[in-house]
Design a protein around this motif. Structure first.
Motif, PDB file in Angstrom:
ATOM      1  N   GLY A  88       0.832  -1.198   0.000  1.00  0.00           N
ATOM      2  CA  GLY A  88       0.000   0.000   0.000  1.00  0.00           C
ATOM      3  C   GLY A  88       0.862   1.242   0.000  1.00  0.00           C
ATOM      4  N   ALA A  89       0.212   2.402   0.092  1.00  0.00           N
ATOM      5  CA  ALA A  89       0.895   3.683  -0.074  1.00  0.00           C
ATOM      6  C   ALA A  89       1.916   3.958   1.027  1.00  0.00           C
ATOM      7  CB  ALA A  89      -0.139   4.809  -0.094  1.00  0.00           C
ATOM      8  N   TYR A  90       1.651   3.464   2.253  1.00  0.00           N
ATOM      9  CA  TYR A  90       2.563   3.816   3.347  1.00  0.00           C
ATOM     10  C   TYR A  90       3.832   2.969   3.328  1.00  0.00           C
ATOM     11  CZ  TYR A  90      -1.098   6.923   4.669  1.00  0.00           C
ATOM     12  OH  TYR A  90      -2.023   7.932   4.631  1.00  0.00           O
ATOM     13  N   GLY A  91       3.714   1.725   2.852  1.00  0.00           N
ATOM     14  CA  GLY A  91       4.913   0.930   2.605  1.00  0.00           C
ATOM     15  C   GLY A  91       5.735   1.584   1.492  1.00  0.00           C
ATOM     16  N   GLY A 328     -10.944   6.742  -1.984  1.00  0.00           N
ATOM     17  CA  GLY A 328     -10.158   5.515  -1.979  1.00  0.00           C
ATOM     18  C   GLY A 328      -8.738   5.784  -2.421  1.00  0.00           C
ATOM     19  N   LYS A 329      -7.878   4.800  -2.193  1.00  0.00           N
ATOM     20  CA  LYS A 329      -6.463   4.975  -2.527  1.00  0.00           C
ATOM     21  C   LYS A 329      -5.923   3.689  -3.145  1.00  0.00           C
ATOM     22  CE  LYS A 329      -2.694   7.443  -0.171  1.00  0.00           C
ATOM     23  NZ  LYS A 329      -2.196   7.918   1.103  1.00  0.00           N
ATOM     24  N   LEU A 330      -6.811   2.866  -3.704  1.00  0.00           N
ATOM     25  CA  LEU A 330      -6.354   1.598  -4.289  1.00  0.00           C
ATOM     26  C   LEU A 330      -5.719   1.858  -5.633  1.00  0.00           C
ATOM     27  CD1 LEU A 330      -9.344  -0.855  -3.715  1.00  0.00           C
ATOM     28  CD2 LEU A 330      -7.286  -0.551  -2.344  1.00  0.00           C
ATOM     29  N   ALA A 331      -4.729   1.011  -5.952  1.00  0.00           N
ATOM     30  CA  ALA A 331      -4.055   1.160  -7.232  1.00  0.00           C
ATOM     31  C   ALA A 331      -4.996   0.792  -8.386  1.00  0.00           C
ATOM     32  CB  ALA A 331      -2.810   0.295  -7.262  1.00  0.00           C
ATOM     33  N   PRO A 334     -11.822   1.249  -8.237  1.00  0.00           N
ATOM     34  CA  PRO A 334     -12.467   2.435  -7.645  1.00  0.00           C
ATOM     35  C   PRO A 334     -13.073   2.084  -6.292  1.00  0.00           C
ATOM     36  CG  PRO A 334     -13.730   1.636  -9.545  1.00  0.00           C
ATOM     37  CD  PRO A 334     -12.501   0.779  -9.456  1.00  0.00           C
ATOM     38  N   SER A 335     -12.815   2.935  -5.296  1.00  0.00           N
ATOM     39  CA  SER A 335     -13.260   2.636  -3.941  1.00  0.00           C
ATOM     40  C   SER A 335     -13.382   3.933  -3.155  1.00  0.00           C
ATOM     41  CB  SER A 335     -12.245   1.717  -3.253  1.00  0.00           C
ATOM     42  OG  SER A 335     -11.005   2.385  -3.130  1.00  0.00           O
ATOM     43  N   PHE A 336     -13.958   3.843  -1.974  1.00  0.00           N
ATOM     44  CA  PHE A 336     -13.939   4.968  -1.037  1.00  0.00           C
ATOM     45  C   PHE A 336     -13.760   4.390   0.354  1.00  0.00           C
ATOM     46  CE2 PHE A 336     -18.351   3.693  -1.442  1.00  0.00           C
ATOM     47  CZ  PHE A 336     -18.826   3.708  -0.138  1.00  0.00           C
ATOM     48  N   ARG A 337     -13.393   5.273   1.310  1.00  0.00           N
ATOM     49  CA  ARG A 337     -13.102   4.778   2.651  1.00  0.00           C
ATOM     50  C   ARG A 337     -13.932   5.511   3.710  1.00  0.00           C
ATOM     51  NH1 ARG A 337      -6.766   5.438   2.900  1.00  0.00           N
ATOM     52  NH2 ARG A 337      -7.281   7.167   1.504  1.00  0.00           N
TER      53      ARG A 337
END
Ligand SMILES: *Cc1c(COP(=O)(O)O)cnc(C)c1O
Length: 377
Positions: A88-91, A328-331, A334-337
């Motif tokens: 993910g983005a933080y890694g 969302g932040k998926l590669a 489409p999503s939301f959190r």
């Protein structure tokens, strides 16, 4: 009446009025009162981490990334090799930090909807004896996925390497117990599960390793070892500290203790999660993650396939009803959190789900089922 929206996000979060009121005083940063306040905050953070004797808490002005950067730049020496577990983005951010400092960095990548495997890590460490440090994100906030930290840490320790943990979005709500967890350092911040305001991060780190790391960090302002040494000698920050943020954090830590510490806070967040996920599933939404991978921090929902769906309209509709959510932040999908941390309670999540149902009706989305043909790979 409070008219600001509740922040159902991964932070900054909705804080309590007590926390915000604690910022109504100006502190002199060289004054004994402030030095005591800072020492109390550090002692409380250390105690929440479950780490005691051999560890110290080094507070850091700035957002969480500043502490992660300070941790990597100070503790991974130029002759070391860092393995980052990334899904993910933080890694990915930790990889970028290591690269910018010219550190030797290698990556073990996993799909965004799967946890890092301790067995794979074990093989990797056996194969590559040059790896000296391993960095892992506890809860990958990109998706809300909880990694098996204790198992990963045990592998790293058994192989005789050092572990660096980004526990930003789990610290204070999920047990860490660095007393037993063989981690060299853990980075976190004030404005997530501790429910303080943004502006302060910190690293819980083995004191001896920090003393040995004097002069390693190429950055002046992000040198964790220099910061610790100055604070140990004078009780003071090297550069202007965020005084109001520290005062707010002390109040937030008192509230944390009153709520029953990590256990009490974790219990409320788990109940928030349960209410949110059950309600959204009843409306027809799907979560990205299976339940056993889901941390009680933030939930990724897949966007509906309906042609009437529009995230911006959804966001605005919820905001008008008093709830701010997160994109969302998926590669790949489409999503939301929707977050379940901060000063929010199960009844708030019940009202949020009811608001979601209203907004779907307004948009004309009859069935929020996602396009299940899209996969993560
Ligand atoms: C929030 C967060 C960070 C830090 O982000 P900032 O925007 O710098 O506060 C780092 N790692 C994780 C896992 C996070 O959730």
């Amino acid at each position: 009446m409070d008219t600001e929206p509740l922040l159902l996000t991964p932070g900054p979060l909705t804080t309590s009025e007590r926390v915000r009121r604690a910022m109504m005083r100006d502190w002199g940063s060289r004054d004994a009162d402030f030095i005591r306040l800072n020492a109390e905050v550090c002692a409380r953070l250390l105690s929440i981490s479950g780490g005691v004797e051999r560890r110290v808490c080094v507070p850091w002005r700035g957002s969480g990334t500043f502490a992660v950067e300070a941790m990597i730049a100070t503790l991974v020496p130029p002759e070391g090799r860092l393995l980052v577990l990334r899904n993910g983005a933080y890694g990915a951010r930790m990889v970028e930090i290591a690269r910018r400092y010219g550190r030797d960095v290698v990556v073990q990548e996993d799909p965004e909807d799967r946890a890092h495997s301790p067995e794979r890590l074990d093989h990797r460490l056996a194969e590559d004896p040059a790896i000296t440090h391993v960095a892992v994100v506890h809860c990958e906030t990109t998706t809300g996925l909880l990694h098996p930290l204790a198992e990963l840490a045990a592998v790293v320790a058994r192989r005789g390497r050092h572990l660096l943990v980004d526990a930003m979005s789990s610290f204070g709500a999920l047990p860490l117990d660095v007393g037993r967890l063989p981690a060299l350092a853990v980075a976190a911040s004030a404005n997530k599960c501790l429910e303080g305001v943004p502006g302060l991060a910190f690293v819980i780190v083995e004191r001896e390793a920090l003393m040995a790391a004097q002069g390693v960090c190429p950055s002046l302002a992000l040198d964790l070892a220099a910061q610790y040494r100055a604070m140990a000698e004078t009780g003071q920050y090297r550069f202007t500290p965020p005084t109001h943020v520290l005062a707010a954090l002390r109040e937030a830590l008192l509230i944390h203790e009153e709520e029953g510490g990590v256990e009490g806070r974790g219990r409320r967040y788990r109940e928030n999660l349960r209410v949110l996920v059950a309600g959204m599933r009843e409306l027809g939404f799907r979560t990205l993650l299976s339940d056993e991978l889901q941390a009680p921090i933030i939930v990724t929902f897949l966007e509906p396939a309906s042609p009437s769906w529009c995230f911006d309209r959804f966001y605005d509709g919820l905001k008008r009803r008093g709830f701010a959510i997160y994109p969302g932040k998926l590669a790949r999908r489409p999503s939301f959190r929707i977050g379940c941390i901060g000063r929010v309670f199960p009844d708030d999540l019940r009202r949020a789900v009811a608001a979601v149902a209203e907004v779907l009706g307004e948009m004309g989305v009859d069935d929020p089922k996602p396009d299940l043909e899209l996969t993560m790979e």
